[in-house]
Design a protein around this motif. Structure first.
Motif, mmCIF file in Angstrom:
data_model
loop_
_atom_site.group_PDB
_atom_site.id
_atom_site.type_symbol
_atom_site.label_atom_id
_atom_site.label_comp_id
_atom_site.label_asym_id
_atom_site.label_seq_id
_atom_site.Cartn_x
_atom_site.Cartn_y
_atom_site.Cartn_z
ATOM 1 N N LYS A 147 0.825 -1.210 0.000
ATOM 2 C CA LYS A 147 0.000 0.000 0.000
ATOM 3 C C LYS A 147 0.864 1.266 0.000
ATOM 4 C CE LYS A 147 -3.682 -1.798 2.846
ATOM 5 N NZ LYS A 147 -4.391 -1.618 4.120
ATOM 6 N N ALA A 148 2.025 1.189 0.603
ATOM 7 C CA ALA A 148 2.902 2.358 0.742
ATOM 8 C C ALA A 148 3.758 2.610 -0.505
ATOM 9 C CB ALA A 148 3.805 2.185 1.960
ATOM 10 N N LEU A 149 3.832 1.650 -1.409
ATOM 11 C CA LEU A 149 4.664 1.782 -2.609
ATOM 12 C C LEU A 149 3.844 2.310 -3.776
ATOM 13 C CD1 LEU A 149 6.635 -1.584 -2.598
ATOM 14 C CD2 LEU A 149 7.503 0.663 -2.011
ATOM 15 N N PRO A 150 4.480 3.041 -4.713
ATOM 16 C CA PRO A 150 3.765 3.402 -5.943
ATOM 17 C C PRO A 150 3.477 2.138 -6.750
ATOM 18 C CG PRO A 150 6.042 4.201 -5.992
ATOM 19 C CD PRO A 150 5.832 3.550 -4.670
ATOM 20 N N ASP A 151 2.510 2.231 -7.653
ATOM 21 C CA ASP A 151 2.184 1.073 -8.494
ATOM 22 C C ASP A 151 3.404 0.663 -9.315
ATOM 23 O OD1 ASP A 151 -0.413 0.974 -7.591
ATOM 24 O OD2 ASP A 151 -1.201 2.181 -9.236
ATOM 25 N N PHE A 152 3.534 -0.643 -9.530
ATOM 26 C CA PHE A 152 4.648 -1.179 -10.312
ATOM 27 C C PHE A 152 4.194 -2.434 -11.016
ATOM 28 C CE2 PHE A 152 4.894 -3.030 -6.105
ATOM 29 C CZ PHE A 152 5.125 -4.367 -6.362
ATOM 30 N N ARG A 153 5.017 -2.871 -11.954
ATOM 31 C CA ARG A 153 4.766 -4.119 -12.677
ATOM 32 C C ARG A 153 6.107 -4.695 -13.108
ATOM 33 N NH1 ARG A 153 4.122 0.018 -16.119
ATOM 34 N NH2 ARG A 153 4.938 -0.167 -18.229
ATOM 35 N N PRO A 154 6.170 -5.998 -13.401
ATOM 36 C CA PRO A 154 7.416 -6.570 -13.910
ATOM 37 C C PRO A 154 7.785 -5.934 -15.251
ATOM 38 C CG PRO A 154 5.912 -8.302 -13.206
ATOM 39 C CD PRO A 154 5.144 -7.014 -13.178
ATOM 40 N N ASP A 155 9.060 -5.720 -15.472
ATOM 41 C CA ASP A 155 9.550 -5.142 -16.720
ATOM 42 C C ASP A 155 9.463 -6.214 -17.809
ATOM 43 O OD1 ASP A 155 10.950 -4.059 -18.851
ATOM 44 O OD2 ASP A 155 12.572 -3.277 -17.606
ATOM 45 N N PRO A 156 8.605 -6.013 -18.833
ATOM 46 C CA PRO A 156 8.453 -7.049 -19.865
ATOM 47 C C PRO A 156 9.703 -7.237 -20.721
ATOM 48 C CG PRO A 156 7.223 -5.073 -20.468
ATOM 49 C CD PRO A 156 7.770 -4.845 -19.080
ATOM 50 N N SER A 184 16.928 -11.874 -9.719
ATOM 51 C CA SER A 184 16.657 -10.480 -10.075
ATOM 52 C C SER A 184 15.228 -10.376 -10.591
ATOM 53 C CB SER A 184 17.648 -9.954 -11.116
ATOM 54 O OG SER A 184 17.399 -10.526 -12.373
ATOM 55 N N LEU A 185 14.582 -9.277 -10.217
ATOM 56 C CA LEU A 185 13.220 -8.996 -10.644
ATOM 57 C C LEU A 185 13.176 -7.512 -10.981
ATOM 58 C CD1 LEU A 185 10.255 -9.742 -11.055
ATOM 59 C CD2 LEU A 185 9.903 -9.292 -8.618
ATOM 60 N N ASN A 186 13.272 -7.197 -12.265
ATOM 61 C CA ASN A 186 13.276 -5.808 -12.709
ATOM 62 C C ASN A 186 11.851 -5.297 -12.793
ATOM 63 O OD1 ASN A 186 16.209 -5.423 -13.354
ATOM 64 N ND2 ASN A 186 15.756 -7.247 -14.556
ATOM 65 N N LEU A 187 11.630 -4.110 -12.234
ATOM 66 C CA LEU A 187 10.300 -3.534 -12.172
ATOM 67 C C LEU A 187 10.230 -2.227 -12.952
ATOM 68 C CD1 LEU A 187 9.671 -3.974 -8.353
ATOM 69 C CD2 LEU A 187 8.986 -5.516 -10.205
ATOM 70 N N VAL A 188 9.020 -1.922 -13.403
ATOM 71 C CA VAL A 188 8.720 -0.632 -14.012
ATOM 72 C C VAL A 188 7.781 0.060 -13.044
ATOM 73 C CG1 VAL A 188 7.623 0.531 -15.951
ATOM 74 C CG2 VAL A 188 8.940 -1.560 -16.348
ATOM 75 N N TRP A 189 8.172 1.245 -12.589
ATOM 76 C CA TRP A 189 7.387 2.002 -11.609
ATOM 77 C C TRP A 189 6.465 2.968 -12.327
ATOM 78 C CZ3 TRP A 189 7.863 0.497 -6.619
ATOM 79 C CH2 TRP A 189 8.957 -0.308 -6.324
ATOM 80 N N ASN A 190 5.219 3.020 -11.915
ATOM 81 C CA ASN A 190 4.237 3.943 -12.486
ATOM 82 C C ASN A 190 4.165 5.198 -11.643
ATOM 83 O OD1 ASN A 190 3.632 1.868 -14.289
ATOM 84 N ND2 ASN A 190 1.989 1.089 -13.011
ATOM 85 N N VAL A 191 5.159 6.074 -11.805
ATOM 86 C CA VAL A 191 5.181 7.322 -11.035
ATOM 87 C C VAL A 191 5.167 8.527 -11.960
ATOM 88 C CG1 VAL A 191 6.272 6.420 -8.992
ATOM 89 C CG2 VAL A 191 7.705 7.223 -10.862
#
Length: 80
Positions: free
Chosen positions: A48-57, A73-80
């Motif tokens: 809840k405290a983190l911005p939305d994110f998803r795995p980097d395709p 490793s788990l690369n993420l894309v942040w929706n900020v």
């Protein structure tokens, strides 16, 4: 039946059970329900405290298997 070693990334409902973090059978941890609940509450509140994110395709996760499976490793894309 297959063992855990020959096809670790496949789901096999007939696979022989193996001990997990909290043990099995007569040696199962009596505190495992509490520990699992604490982990669930922590993850819910933390996410809840983190911005939305998803795995980097473009950069898929790197995993390993063995006596303990894991993600290297788990690369993420942040929706900020």
């Amino acid at each position: 039946m297959s063992s855990m070693d020959d096809r670790p990334m496949e789901i096999d409902f007939d696979r022989d059970p193996v001990p997990n973090t909290f043990g099995n059978g007569p040696h199962k941890c009596v505190g495992s329900p509490l520990a699992r609940a604490e982990i669930q509450v922590f993850l819910e509140e933390w996410l809840k405290a983190l911005p939305d994110f998803r795995p980097d395709p473009e950069r898929p996760p790197v995993t390993h298997s063995g006596s303990v499976n894991g993600v290297d490793s788990l690369n993420l894309v942040w929706n900020v």
